[in-house]
Motif scaffolding. Sequence first.
Motif, PDB file in Angstrom:
ATOM      1  N   GLY A   1      57.090  54.717  81.565  1.00 28.90           N
ATOM      2  CA  GLY A   1      57.944  54.005  80.637  1.00 28.90           C
ATOM      3  C   GLY A   1      59.154  53.349  81.267  1.00 28.90           C
TER       4      GLY A   1
ATOM      5  N   PHE B   1      49.850  52.583  78.142  1.00 32.74           N
ATOM      6  CA  PHE B   1      50.133  51.164  77.874  1.00 32.74           C
ATOM      7  C   PHE B   1      48.801  50.444  77.709  1.00 32.74           C
ATOM      8  CE2 PHE B   1      50.938  46.786  79.153  1.00 32.74           C
ATOM      9  CZ  PHE B   1      52.038  46.474  78.367  1.00 32.74           C
TER      10      PHE B   1
ATOM     11  N   SER C   1      55.339  64.450  76.953  1.00 32.31           N
ATOM     12  CA  SER C   1      55.864  63.460  76.004  1.00 32.31           C
ATOM     13  C   SER C   1      56.636  62.347  76.691  1.00 32.31           C
ATOM     14  CB  SER C   1      56.773  64.158  74.979  1.00 32.31           C
ATOM     15  OG  SER C   1      57.848  64.815  75.631  1.00 32.31           O
ATOM     16  N   ASP C   2      56.998  62.521  77.980  1.00 31.78           N
ATOM     17  CA  ASP C   2      57.729  61.466  78.684  1.00 31.78           C
ATOM     18  C   ASP C   2      56.803  60.558  79.483  1.00 31.78           C
ATOM     19  OD1 ASP C   2      56.989  63.377  80.491  1.00 31.78           O
ATOM     20  OD2 ASP C   2      58.880  63.389  81.603  1.00 31.78           O
ATOM     21  N   ARG C   3      55.506  60.641  79.213  1.00 33.76           N
ATOM     22  CA  ARG C   3      54.543  59.737  79.819  1.00 33.76           C
ATOM     23  C   ARG C   3      53.870  58.935  78.706  1.00 33.76           C
ATOM     24  NH1 ARG C   3      57.120  61.061  83.492  1.00 33.76           N
ATOM     25  NH2 ARG C   3      56.435  61.698  85.585  1.00 33.76           N
ATOM     26  N   TYR C   4      53.404  57.732  79.063  1.00 31.88           N
ATOM     27  CA  TYR C   4      52.908  56.811  78.049  1.00 31.88           C
ATOM     28  C   TYR C   4      51.571  56.219  78.464  1.00 31.88           C
ATOM     29  CZ  TYR C   4      57.845  57.015  76.739  1.00 31.88           C
ATOM     30  OH  TYR C   4      59.098  57.451  76.398  1.00 31.88           O
TER      31      TYR C   4
ATOM     32  N   GLU D   1      50.715  62.102  71.922  1.00 30.39           N
ATOM     33  CA  GLU D   1      50.048  61.753  70.676  1.00 30.39           C
ATOM     34  C   GLU D   1      48.526  61.780  70.833  1.00 30.39           C
ATOM     35  OE1 GLU D   1      51.343  58.349  68.575  1.00 30.39           O
ATOM     36  OE2 GLU D   1      53.482  58.649  69.036  1.00 30.39           O
TER      37      GLU D   1
ATOM     38  N   LYS E   1      52.539  50.566  73.507  1.00 30.71           N
ATOM     39  CA  LYS E   1      52.863  51.729  74.338  1.00 30.71           C
ATOM     40  C   LYS E   1      52.932  52.956  73.430  1.00 30.71           C
ATOM     41  CE  LYS E   1      57.047  52.517  75.771  1.00 30.71           C
ATOM     42  NZ  LYS E   1      58.355  52.434  76.481  1.00 30.71           N
ATOM     43  N   THR E   2      52.170  53.957  73.777  1.00 29.57           N
ATOM     44  CA  THR E   2      52.090  55.183  72.973  1.00 29.57           C
ATOM     45  C   THR E   2      52.360  56.376  73.873  1.00 29.57           C
ATOM     46  OG1 THR E   2      50.412  54.153  71.570  1.00 29.57           O
ATOM     47  CG2 THR E   2      50.663  56.540  71.407  1.00 29.57           C
ATOM     48  N   THR E   3      53.176  57.339  73.379  1.00 32.36           N
ATOM     49  CA  THR E   3      53.453  58.543  74.178  1.00 32.36           C
ATOM     50  C   THR E   3      52.152  59.334  74.367  1.00 32.36           C
ATOM     51  OG1 THR E   3      54.040  59.771  72.174  1.00 32.36           O
ATOM     52  CG2 THR E   3      55.839  58.732  73.405  1.00 32.36           C
ATOM     53  N   LEU E   4      52.019  59.921  75.519  1.00 30.32           N
ATOM     54  CA  LEU E   4      50.774  60.611  75.874  1.00 30.32           C
ATOM     55  C   LEU E   4      50.502  61.816  74.991  1.00 30.32           C
ATOM     56  CD1 LEU E   4      48.407  60.580  77.835  1.00 30.32           C
ATOM     57  CD2 LEU E   4      49.763  61.961  79.421  1.00 30.32           C
TER      58      LEU E   4
END
Length: 351
Positions: free
Chosen positions: A349, A306, A301-304, A321, A316-319
């Motif tokens: 991020g 872009f 959840s701390d990776r995105y 999701e 930018k969406t959290t991974l």
Amino acid sequence: RREVVTRRTVFNLRKARERGHVLEGLAVALANIDEFIRIIRESPTPPVARSELMARPWDSQLVREMLTRTRADGGIINADDYRPEGLERAFGMGGDGLYRLSETQAQEILQMRLQRLTGLEQDKIVAEYKEVMGEIDDLLDILSNPERVSTIIGDELTVVKQEFGQTKLGARRSEIEHNAQDLATEDLITPTDMVVTLSHSGYIKSQPLSEYRAQKRGGRGKQATATKEDDWIDQLFIANTHDYILCFSNRGRLYWLKVWEVPAGSRGSRGRPIVNMFPLQEGEKINVVLPLTGEMRSFPSDRYVFMATSMGTVKKTTLDEFSNPRKAGIIAVDLDEGDFLIGAALTDGQH
């Protein structure tokens, strides 16, 4: 079950008659060994020797006694009971008590090794011949006696019961687990590092990393893939067969692909069009692929992700999701009319 026993007995009887026929010929040869050796030595070729052995009758006291003996119940045996199926009447024991060899018997005699002429080997041939004759008698008795068939069926079922029944010997040795998991295709795929290439025109393929090796100084290198003049390698990355690849289309949709699902190809092949691997709409094409390797495999959840469009829209969406793969894909970014996705990248991020 009765039919199974009967058919098996008929099969064994046919094999025993064929073997007994061969042994009869060998027994005849042993009884006339000197004459047989003379004919074979004087014959110019094996076919001539075979014809000479078949052309004359032979005397064998052992064979004559076995085919004219008296049964235990006082009856005389029928020599035809021991003849193989289809054997012509001209061969075998004749009414004059002399024996005429068939082509099969003559051929076996010609192929007989000299070591079988020793006293011990002759005794073995005679003993086997008598054993086969006894086996034929037993098989004929089974076919003529329904009670023996019933006895055999009972004995075989008893053995099955002892081996597989609810006894100490036949008790179940395996343990059945009712909550065992079903195996998927992916569970059978060996984890392997693969080199995945995607060309500018959308051809994708995978190759084992083991096909590549370090080149020494002056090495010419190896070709990774074949391309047309107007095509080139757009992306090349290393990923495990169980890793996910996020595939973004120009319409802003996201599709999932496992590395093991990427078509395997040789260094000289172009691969397969990636558009054929997803249910794309007309005019839609894949223009960005992001491999989730290393720490990205678990969709943290701390990776995105872009994303950017041709009209300058960014998102930018959290991974995490994107951690629920769907075959039909999902909308990763909404686009205005005339806009399209031009790029996507993984980020922490912080930039």
